[in-house]
Design a protein around this motif. Structure first.
Motif, short mmCIF file in Angstrom:
data_model
loop_
_atom_site.label_atom_id
_atom_site.label_comp_id
_atom_site.label_asym_id
_atom_site.label_seq_id
_atom_site.Cartn_x
_atom_site.Cartn_y
_atom_site.Cartn_z
N GLY A 1 16.35 -16.64 8.01
CA GLY A 1 15.03 -16.66 8.62
C GLY A 1 14.34 -18.01 8.62
N VAL A 2 14.95 -19.02 7.96
CA VAL A 2 14.31 -20.34 7.93
C VAL A 2 14.31 -20.94 9.32
CG1 VAL A 2 16.42 -21.65 7.43
CG2 VAL A 2 14.22 -22.50 6.64
N TRP A 3 13.24 -21.66 9.67
CA TRP A 3 13.13 -22.30 10.98
C TRP A 3 13.78 -23.67 10.96
CZ3 TRP A 3 8.39 -21.30 14.47
CH2 TRP A 3 8.10 -19.94 14.50
N PHE A 4 13.51 -24.44 9.90
CA PHE A 4 14.08 -25.78 9.76
C PHE A 4 13.83 -26.22 8.33
CE2 PHE A 4 9.89 -26.03 11.85
CZ PHE A 4 9.16 -26.69 10.88
N PHE A 5 14.28 -27.42 8.01
CA PHE A 5 14.05 -27.99 6.68
C PHE A 5 13.27 -29.29 6.82
CE2 PHE A 5 17.40 -25.03 5.98
CZ PHE A 5 17.21 -24.57 4.69
N CYS A 6 12.40 -29.54 5.87
CA CYS A 6 11.61 -30.77 5.83
C CYS A 6 12.17 -31.63 4.69
CB CYS A 6 10.14 -30.46 5.55
SG CYS A 6 9.36 -29.43 6.81
N CYS A 7 12.45 -32.88 4.99
CA CYS A 7 13.03 -33.78 4.00
C CYS A 7 12.25 -35.09 3.97
CB CYS A 7 14.49 -34.07 4.31
SG CYS A 7 15.52 -32.58 4.42
N ASP A 8 12.12 -35.68 2.78
CA ASP A 8 11.38 -36.94 2.65
C ASP A 8 12.00 -38.03 3.50
OD1 ASP A 8 9.61 -35.77 0.95
OD2 ASP A 8 10.50 -36.56 -0.89
N LYS A 9 13.33 -38.12 3.49
CA LYS A 9 14.00 -39.18 4.23
C LYS A 9 14.40 -38.76 5.64
CE LYS A 9 17.82 -42.50 3.78
NZ LYS A 9 18.95 -42.95 2.91
N ALA A 10 14.95 -37.57 5.78
CA ALA A 10 15.47 -37.14 7.09
C ALA A 10 14.39 -36.56 7.99
CB ALA A 10 16.57 -36.10 6.88
N GLY A 11 13.20 -36.24 7.41
CA GLY A 11 12.15 -35.61 8.23
C GLY A 11 12.53 -34.17 8.54
N GLY B 1 8.19 -22.27 9.67
CA GLY B 1 7.33 -22.49 10.82
C GLY B 1 6.18 -23.44 10.55
N LYS B 2 5.89 -23.73 9.28
CA LYS B 2 4.78 -24.61 8.94
C LYS B 2 5.18 -26.07 9.14
CE LYS B 2 2.72 -21.40 5.62
NZ LYS B 2 1.61 -21.05 6.50
N SER B 3 4.22 -26.92 9.46
CA SER B 3 4.49 -28.33 9.69
C SER B 3 5.00 -29.01 8.43
CB SER B 3 3.21 -29.03 10.16
OG SER B 3 3.38 -30.43 10.18
N CYS B 4 5.90 -29.97 8.62
CA CYS B 4 6.40 -30.74 7.47
C CYS B 4 5.28 -31.57 6.83
CB CYS B 4 7.54 -31.65 7.91
SG CYS B 4 9.07 -30.76 8.32
N ASP B 5 4.25 -31.87 7.61
CA ASP B 5 3.13 -32.66 7.09
C ASP B 5 2.37 -31.90 5.99
OD1 ASP B 5 3.72 -34.69 8.84
OD2 ASP B 5 2.30 -34.02 10.37
N ASP B 6 2.53 -30.58 5.96
CA ASP B 6 1.85 -29.78 4.95
C ASP B 6 2.47 -29.95 3.57
OD1 ASP B 6 0.19 -28.88 6.93
OD2 ASP B 6 1.26 -26.99 7.23
N GLY B 7 3.69 -30.52 3.53
CA GLY B 7 4.36 -30.73 2.25
C GLY B 7 4.96 -29.45 1.70
N PRO B 8 5.69 -29.55 0.58
CA PRO B 8 6.31 -28.36 -0.03
C PRO B 8 5.25 -27.34 -0.43
CG PRO B 8 7.18 -30.39 -0.99
CD PRO B 8 5.99 -30.78 -0.16
N LYS C 1 20.86 -36.83 -2.08
CA LYS C 1 19.76 -37.13 -2.99
C LYS C 1 18.38 -37.10 -2.32
CE LYS C 1 22.69 -39.88 -6.08
NZ LYS C 1 22.84 -41.17 -6.80
N ASP C 2 18.33 -36.72 -1.04
CA ASP C 2 17.04 -36.57 -0.37
C ASP C 2 16.32 -35.34 -0.93
OD1 ASP C 2 14.98 -37.04 1.37
OD2 ASP C 2 16.08 -36.54 3.20
N THR C 3 14.99 -35.36 -0.92
CA THR C 3 14.19 -34.21 -1.35
C THR C 3 13.80 -33.40 -0.12
OG1 THR C 3 13.31 -35.37 -3.27
CG2 THR C 3 12.06 -33.47 -2.47
#
Length: 505
Positions: A186-196, A217-224, A209-211
């Motif tokens: 069910g995940v939409w995508f993954f947010c990563c510090d380096k890969a975006g 569905g939430k924006s990556c800008d919202d953070g973990p 080693k990326d976080t």
């Protein structure tokens, strides 16, 4: 009919694809990888494979992934096209050619009856029972896999230290998007510090080693952040489930008795659909029986149109009051293709999008209002009315938007069953606008004021016949659907009282 028509599929050589991935990884690492921080590149079919017509690439929507079950080989088919359109594809099993589109053999014969074999299935081509199998087609068996699930499946045990709840985790060397997608349903995508934003339909890059964290569905800008929202829970025994029962393979999919039993033949002509269901009436499971009309491709495998037309719908209106419907609780209108959609696909050079053939007489497209007359005619007989189509709208009707809007806002329609299928997983894909669906931009959010009840149809994984396990799978998909609906604030789906099971094989 749906059982006699599926469109092109074929196989890119697996070794070539893997070789390309190795080259992509090497290119991404060139001049920039240090101390084992290898750039792990996963090439996603949306950008690099998409749907390939015979020997050429094209940018398509979900519309064209509809022949990844059993089908007849067309003269324009190629092994490369099959592999590109059916992720997880390993080889074809054909009555005449046996195992083909494999690393050993790549021979296709026009008119041959074939079905693909996928990763995780038995790889042997046991064709002893295939000669009597009527060919599966249509919305409910369209996509074996689809975004966001393009990548080959992997065992969850291969994934270590990955968090699916929205909290951070560290990418390990050897991780791939396929592992993450398989681990976090069910995940939409993954947010990563380096890969975006990555492991999405637009980008598939991971760095060791990326976080990263999973997003639903939430924006990556919202953070973990913890997520997704808790899924609505179901009390034991509260899930209402129906079955689509195919007239050519009457397998019970979930335990009896069922809330709805839909006799599905794929034929749009009333008399033919009735004859097919009469033939297997004794094999139908216990529960209210519904007659399904339609659901086929543009063309039958034996030739001729089976799409909805004015002529076929007028025949329905002329005869629905004369036939014996005493065995049926209602009529399910399976709306997939019509005359105008079939011709539009041919004119656009994309006949495979609808399983259409040049030279076929498709007649005239029926209007949405004509279907309303049919709904009312069934209602006047004291029978229920239901409608169904692929995902959010019919994929090959040149008035798809009108068809959907008049059906979901009609008091006569009791059940609306969008086919949100993907081999044992819920998916909320939406078809892209195209000339063969009237460039319609219908979205699930348009269902807010639906008059009837939403009963999504889900496809169970092939060859899964344990009814108790299937029931659990249906419950999981219904919960996933309601979690998605809650996130999108689509009340009609949140309030869905039940769902309907289908199975390709």
């Amino acid at each position: 009919s749906r059982y006699e028509a599926h469109a092109i599929l074929a196989m890119l050589a697996v070794s070539v694809w893997h070789f390309c991935l190795v080259l992509a990884a090497a290119a991404a690492c060139s001049g920039s990888c240090e101390d084992g921080e290898t750039s792990l590149v996963q090439v996603g079919p949306a950008a690099h494979l998409g749907h390939l017509g015979p020997q050429k690439a094209a940018t398509l929507g979900f519309t064209e992934l509809h022949r990844c079950g059993s089908f007849k080989v067309l003269s324009s088919d190629s092994c490369s096209a099959y592999a590109a359109e059916c992720p997880g594809f390993v080889h074809l099993c054909c009555l005449q050619e046996g195992e083909t589109c494999s690393t050993q053999k790549s021979t296709l014969r026009e008119g041959d009856t074939c079905h693909p074999s996928y990763e995780g299935q038995s790889q042997a081509c046991d064709l002893t029972e295939q000669k009597d199998v009527r060919l599966g087609f249509g919305a409910l068996q369209s996509l074996q896999q689809a975004p966001l699930d393009w990548w080959p499946k992997v065992a969850l045990s291969q994934v270590e230290k990955i968090s699916c709840d929205g909290t951070s985790f560290t990418v390990n060397s050897g991780d791939t998007c396929s592992k993450y997608q398989a681990a976090c349903a069910g995940v939409w995508f993954f947010c990563c510090d380096k890969a975006g934003q990555t492991c999405s339909k637009d980008k598939s890059i991971l760095y060791a080693k990326d976080t990263c964290w999973a997003s639903y569905g939430k924006s990556c800008d919202d953070g973990p952040q913890p997520g997704p929202d808790p899924k609505p829970t179901m009390e034991p025994g509260t899930l209402k489930v129906g079955n689509w029962i195919k007239t050519w393979k009457t397998n019970l999919l979930t335990p009896e008795p069922l809330e709805v039993v839909i006799c599905f033949s794929g034929w749009a002509k009333l008399s033919t659909a009735l004859d097919e269901c009469k033939r297997v009436k004794g094999s139908m499971p216990a529960g209210p029986l519904w007659l399904s009309i339609g659901g086929g491709n543009c063309d039958a495998g034996s030739g001729g149109s089976v799409a909805w037309s004015q002529e076929i719908l007028q025949d329905f209106l002329d005869n629905i009051g004369k036939v014996d419907l005493s065995s049926y609780k209602g009529v399910m209108f399976d709306l997939e293709t019509n005359s105008g959609g079939c011709r539009a696909a041919i004119a656009a050079g994309r006949s495979s999008a609808c399983g259409a053939s040049s030279g076929t007489d498709y007649g005239t497209s029926p209007s949405a209002d004509m279907f309303v007359q049919a709904y009312k005619a069934v209602q006047a007989l004291g029978k229920g009315v239901a409608v169904s189509w692929s995902y959010q709208m019919p994929y090959c009707m040149d008035n798809s938007a009108e068809i959907v809007n008049t059906a979901i806002h009609n008091d006569a329609v009791k059940y609306v069953s969008p086919q949100m299928y993907q081999g044992g997983k819920f998916t909320s894909n939406e078809y892209a606008p195209a000339v063969w669906n009237g460039n319609s931009k219908v979205a699930y959010t348009d269902y807010q004021n639906v008059k009837g009840e939403i009963w999504p149809s889900y496809t169970l994984a092939d060859f899964h016949y344990d009814t108790s396990e299937n029931l659990k799978t249906m419950g999981t998909m219904q919960q996933d659907m309601k979690a998605w609906a809650k996130d999108k604030n689509i009340q009609a789906f949140i309030e869905s009282p039940g769902c309907v099971a289908y199975q390709n094989q």
